[in-house]
Scaffold this active site. Structure first.
Site, PDB file in Angstrom:
ATOM      1  N   CYS A 184      -7.660   5.184   5.435  1.00 58.39           N
ATOM      2  CA  CYS A 184      -8.261   4.562   4.256  1.00 58.39           C
ATOM      3  C   CYS A 184      -7.165   4.490   3.195  1.00 58.39           C
ATOM      4  O   CYS A 184      -6.682   5.537   2.735  1.00 58.39           O
ATOM      5  CB  CYS A 184      -9.440   5.390   3.753  1.00 58.39           C
ATOM      6  SG  CYS A 184     -10.136   4.743   2.215  1.00 58.39           S
ATOM      7  N   CYS A 221     -10.604  -2.394  -1.266  1.00 59.83           N
ATOM      8  CA  CYS A 221     -10.308  -1.844   0.070  1.00 59.83           C
ATOM      9  C   CYS A 221      -8.794  -1.937   0.259  1.00 59.83           C
ATOM     10  O   CYS A 221      -8.255  -3.049   0.366  1.00 59.83           O
ATOM     11  CB  CYS A 221     -11.039  -2.641   1.144  1.00 59.83           C
ATOM     12  SG  CYS A 221     -10.650  -2.061   2.816  1.00 59.83           S
TER      13      CYS A 221
END
Ligand SMILES: N[C@H](CCC[C@H](N)C(=O)O)C(=O)O
Length: 252
Positions: A69, A190
């Site tokens: 991530c 993101c």
């Protein structure tokens, strides 16, 4: 149990550190629940590691494990420095590999793992796509981001088991909207998705290293490509730290 809430350009996380590595899928779902929990896109748990500053476990809000991530890596680095678990420059282990990060105040830069082109240009549902893995898989289409279609994104996410990004170069910035696997909705940012979008725009000759990125949150980030390695940089915020009266055994 003491937990910290972080926002990294709008992508938000619950973060804490413990000693034992156990399956934390259920606690991730509980803590990330935006109505009955703290509320977040993901859970990050830091663990000791004999070789690196730490190892992490990363869970999406639905309890699924993701290899990496990007925004979470920036938040985790800030948390580790703030909690004396690492110096300003650190290396930590994820399922995607070793991540190097550097903390400068509230600005954190992460070096991503080597990217891979998973599927070259193809047409589907009226858009032209590519799939890059920048730690996790991302479908990317370069289009007017007002064409962002959540239903289409959901279908593409299911079919390719990947996150879905709509990206557009506009007034010198790369704007990106992302439907995130494991959150199963559009998120405010993101990191690996912005970096995958940068690669597709670079392939089209639309951008160069150093371009500013604008996710849904509107916050500004920067992506750099040095020696074919992706770095991305942006602000993180420790929104709050809380003592949760939950049964500690749920966390450990
Ligand atoms: N939802 C992603 C993981 C988090 C990626 C994103 N939050 C980032 O900043 O890179 C997946 O399951 O592939």
């Amino acid at each position: 149990m003491v937990v910290s809430k972080y926002s990294a350009s709008g992508n938000d996380f619950v973060i804490y550190h413990v000693f034992k590595k156990i399956d934390r899928s259920n606690i991730a779902k509980k803590l990330c629940d935006r109505f009955n929990g703290v509320g977040a896109d993901g859970l990050i748990v830091l663990l000791p590691h004999e070789k690196y500053d730490f190892e992490w476990q990363f869970y999406n809000a639905d309890g699924s494990v993701a290899e990496m991530c990007g925004n979470g890596s920036r938040a985790a680095a800030h948390y580790a420095y703030k909690n004396n678990l690492a110096d300003k420059k650190m290396k930590f282990l994820t399922l995607a590999g070793v991540i190097e990060a550097e903390v400068e105040g509230n600005i954190v830069t992460s070096q991503l793992t080597p990217y891979k082109l998973i599927k070259d240009t193809f047409e589907e549902a009226g858009f032209e796509w590519k799939i890059y893995d920048t730690g996790v898989p991302h479908l990317v289409t370069i289009t007017d981001i007002e064409n962002f279609d959540k239903n289409l994104a959901r279908k593409m996410r299911e079919k390719y088991n990947a996150n879905v990004n709509f990206a557009q170069m506009k007034d010198g910035n790369l704007y990106v909207r992302t439907y995130e696997r494991g959150v199963e909705d559009e998120t405010l940012a993101c990191g690996t998705g912005m970096c995958a979008s940068f690669l597709v725009a670079r392939d089209k000759g639309l951008v160069a290293s150093g371009v500013k990125l604008r996710p849904k949150s509107g916050e500004e980030l920067e992506v750099m490509l040095k020696n074919d390695t992706l770095y991305f940089k942006g602000a993180v915020k420790n929104s709050f730290t809380a003592v949760l009266e939950e049964d500690e055994r749920d966390f450990l």
